[in-house]
Design an enzyme around this catalytic site. Structure first.
Site, PDB file in Angstrom:
ATOM      1  CE  LYS A  37     101.597  34.048  58.294  1.00 50.27           C
ATOM      2  NZ  LYS A  37     101.626  35.429  57.783  1.00 50.27           N
ATOM      3  NE  ARG A  96      94.230  53.363  59.300  1.00 53.30           N
ATOM      4  CZ  ARG A  96      94.921  52.587  58.494  1.00 53.30           C
ATOM      5  NH1 ARG A  96      95.494  53.081  57.426  1.00 53.30           N
ATOM      6  NH2 ARG A  96      95.052  51.286  58.751  1.00 53.30           N
ATOM      7  CB  CYS A 155     100.737  35.366  48.422  1.00 50.73           C
ATOM      8  SG  CYS A 155     101.762  36.165  49.661  1.00 50.73           S
ATOM      9  CB  VAL A 210      94.248  41.860  49.110  1.00 49.88           C
ATOM     10  CG1 VAL A 210      93.399  40.634  48.821  1.00 49.88           C
ATOM     11  CG2 VAL A 210      95.733  41.478  49.152  1.00 49.88           C
ATOM     12  CG  HIS A 214     105.403  36.794  46.400  1.00 48.95           C
ATOM     13  ND1 HIS A 214     105.587  38.158  46.408  1.00 48.95           N
ATOM     14  CD2 HIS A 214     104.708  36.507  47.543  1.00 48.95           C
ATOM     15  CE1 HIS A 214     105.025  38.676  47.497  1.00 48.95           C
ATOM     16  NE2 HIS A 214     104.476  37.690  48.199  1.00 48.95           N
ATOM     17  CG  ASN A 274     102.431  39.531  45.437  1.00 53.28           C
ATOM     18  OD1 ASN A 274     102.853  39.904  44.346  1.00 53.28           O
ATOM     19  ND2 ASN A 274     102.267  40.345  46.443  1.00 53.28           N
ATOM     20  CB  SER A 318     102.582  44.374  46.019  1.00 54.19           C
ATOM     21  OG  SER A 318     102.991  43.142  45.474  1.00 54.19           O
TER      22      SER A 318
HETATM   23  O1  3JN Z   1     104.499  39.427  52.891  1.00 58.19           O
HETATM   24  C1  3JN Z   1     103.907  38.873  51.952  1.00 58.19           C
HETATM   25  O2  3JN Z   1     104.391  38.833  50.826  1.00 58.19           O
HETATM   26  C2  3JN Z   1     102.619  38.245  52.202  1.00 58.19           C
HETATM   27  C3  3JN Z   1     102.044  38.711  53.482  1.00 58.19           C
HETATM   28  C4  3JN Z   1     101.056  38.103  54.070  1.00 58.19           C
HETATM   29  C5  3JN Z   1     100.551  38.510  55.360  1.00 58.19           C
HETATM   30  C6  3JN Z   1     100.906  39.750  55.911  1.00 58.19           C
HETATM   31  C7  3JN Z   1     100.445  40.108  57.165  1.00 58.19           C
HETATM   32  C8  3JN Z   1      99.638  39.269  57.889  1.00 58.19           C
HETATM   33  C9  3JN Z   1      99.702  37.658  56.066  1.00 58.19           C
HETATM   34  C10 3JN Z   1      99.282  36.359  55.455  1.00 58.19           C
HETATM   35  O3  3JN Z   1      98.482  36.380  54.514  1.00 58.19           O
HETATM   36  O4  3JN Z   1      99.752  35.321  55.883  1.00 58.19           O
HETATM   37  C11 3JN Z   1      99.271  38.041  57.344  1.00 58.19           C
HETATM   38  C12 3JN Z   1      98.446  37.122  58.159  1.00 58.19           C
HETATM   39  O5  3JN Z   1      97.253  37.048  57.912  1.00 58.19           O
HETATM   40  O6  3JN Z   1      99.002  36.506  59.064  1.00 58.19           O
END
Ligand code: 3JN
Length: 340
Positions: A217, A42, A133, A17, A246, A319, A163
Site C-alpha cells: 500500500k 454489532r 495512515c 476511527v 506511527h 495515525n 491503535s
Molecule cells: O495497521 C495499521 O496501522 C493501519 C491499518 C490499516 C488497515 C487495516 C485493515 C484494513 C487498512 C488500511 O487502511 O489500509 C485496511 C484496509 O482497508 O485494507
C-alpha cells in the site's frame, strides 16, 4: 445554490476511527445539518455524543444514504466495497478510509496538503479514497522535497502503533503488559505473536512477492498521490508496542543535491508539517508527543553519507487523526469549499 450545512453519515461510527471522525467534525465545527451514525448490527444501538446531543447508532443498509450529502466511511474493507457505490449512486459523496478503492483510477486518492487538485475527478464514482495512515504522514513530508529536488527513491521502515489495528488491539497490548508484570499467562487474539515488549515485522497479510499488503500500500499509494510512477519506493512495516502515533525512518535519494539545512528550511514551510530537530537537546519527534495532534512531525534530518544525494529523516504523526479521521474531514472540507 451552495448549501450552508450538509447531511453527514459516519459509517463505522463505533470504531476507533469513526469515534475520532465524530470528534473532529465537532472540533472543526464542520457545518453539519443532519448527522447519521451507522454501523454493523454489532455496533447498532450504541449511543454516541455530538455537540452535546446523544445519537443512537443505526444499522447500515441500502437505504441509509438517501438524502445524505457526505459519507465518512471507516468500516471493514468488504463493507466499503459493498456500500460506498450504493451511497455514491444515491448522491452521497463517500470519503472512504479503507483500501477498497484507493488504486481505482476513477477514484481520487487525496492528502489535501499534497494533491488537493486531484479531488476534481470525484464525481466519476462519487467516491474519494483516504490513503493508508503510514502513506499519509510520509507524503506530507515528501511532496515539498520532491517539488524542490525530485525524489528518485524512497526506503521506509515503519514503527506502527497498535491503535492502527483498532480498539481490540489497544486492549490486547494493555492486557499483555499487565500480564507480563503480574507474571500471568499472555493471551493473544489480535496479533499472531505477543506484541507487548516485542516488534512484529508483519502488518496485514503477506503477498506472493514476500512483502505485506501494508508495505505494498505504501509503495503504490505514494506513487499515485505524488503523481509520479517513476519514484521507486520500498517499505518494511513493523508493529511496535506503542498505543498511538506511527513513526517512520525514511531514506530518500534525490536528483538534485539538498543539504540537511535546505530540507529543514523546505519542511519548516510545508503545510501540515512541524520540524522538531534539535538533537543536542534530545529534541526529535516522538509518538507520545504527536498523539492527539494534527500535524506531522519531522526530525533527525541528516545527509545520507553513503550516497551523493541522500537524506534520512524521522517522521511521526497520530495515525488515527492525520492518518485517518482528520485527513478524511479535511477532504470533506475541500469538497464543500469547491464542489458541494
Ligand atoms: O495497521 C495499521 O496501522 C493501519 C491499518 C490499516 C488497515 C487495516 C485493515 C484494513 C487498512 C488500511 O487502511 O489500509 C485496511 C484496509 O482497508 O485494507
Amino acid at each position: 445554490m451552495k448549501k450552508e450545512k450538509y447531511n453527514v453519515a459516519v459509517a463505522g461510527a463505533t470504531g476507533a476511527v469513526g469515534n475520532e471522525m465524530i470528534s473532529i467534525l465537532e472540533q472543526r465545527n464542520f457545518p453539519v445539518d443532519r448527522l447519521k451514525l451507522l454501523a454493523s448490527t454489532r455496533g447498532a444501538g450504541t449511543k454516541l455524543e455530538f455537540k452535546g446531543k446523544q445519537y443512537t447508532v443505526e444499522v447500515m443498509d441500502e437505504n441509509s444514504f438517501a438524502g445524505m450529502d457526505i459519507g465518512l466511511f471507516s468500516p471493514g474493507g468488504s463493507v466499503s466495497q459493498k456500500f460506498a457505490p450504493i451511497a455514491g449512486k444515491a448522491g452521497c459523496v463517500v470519503i472512504d478510509n479503507t483500501s477498497a478503492f484507493r488504486m481505482d483510477p476513477e477514484v481520487p486518492l487525496i492528502v489535501p496538503e499534497v494533491n488537493a487538485h486531484a479531488i476534481a475527478g470525484y464525481h466519476k464514482k462519487n467516491i474519494i479514497a483516504n490513503p493508508n495512515c503510514s502513506t499519509i504522514q510520509m507524503v506530507v513530508a515528501l511532496k515539498p522535497i520532491h517539488d524542490a529536488a525530485r525524489i528518485k527513491r524512497v526506503v521506509v521502515s515503519t514503527y506502527q502503533s497498535v491503535s492502527g489495528t483498532g480498539k481490540r488491539a489497544v486492549k490486547e497490548l494493555e492486557n499483555q503488559i499487565l500480564a507480563v508484570y503480574n507474571q500471568q499467562e499472555i493471551k493473544r487474539e489480535v496479533y499472531p505473536h505477543q506484541i507487548a515488549f516485542n516488534c512484529l515485522p508483519h502488518i496485514d497479510v503477506f503477498l506472493e512477492n514476500g512483502y505485506t499488503k501494508e508495505e505494498m500500500k505504501m509503495v503504490n499509494e505514494t506513487k499515485k498521490i505524488m503523481e509520479d510512477d517513476s519514484i521507486r519506493v520500498t517499505a518494511t512495516t513493523v508493529r511496535v508496542p506503542v498505543f498511538y502515533s506511527h513513526s517512520e525512518s525514511v531514506n530518500i535519494e534525490t536528483e538534485k543535491k539538498l543539504t540537511a539545512d535546505e530540507v529543514r528550511e523546505i519542511l519548516s514551510k510545508a503545510p501540515g508539517v512541524v520540524v522538531v530537530d534539535n538533537p543536542k537537546k534530545s529534541e526529535y519527534p516522538l509518538a507520545i508527543h504527536a498523539a492527539g495532534k494534527d500535524e506531522t512531525f519531522v526530525g533527525r534530518i541528516r545527509e545520507d553519507e553513503s550516497i551523493p544525494n541522500g537524506i534520512n529523516m524521522w517522521i511521526v504523526s497520530d495515525n488515527i487523526r492525520k492518518g485517518a479521521a482528520l485527513n478524511a474531514v479535511q477532504i470533506a472540507e475541500l469538497l464543500i469549499q469547491k464542489y458541494l
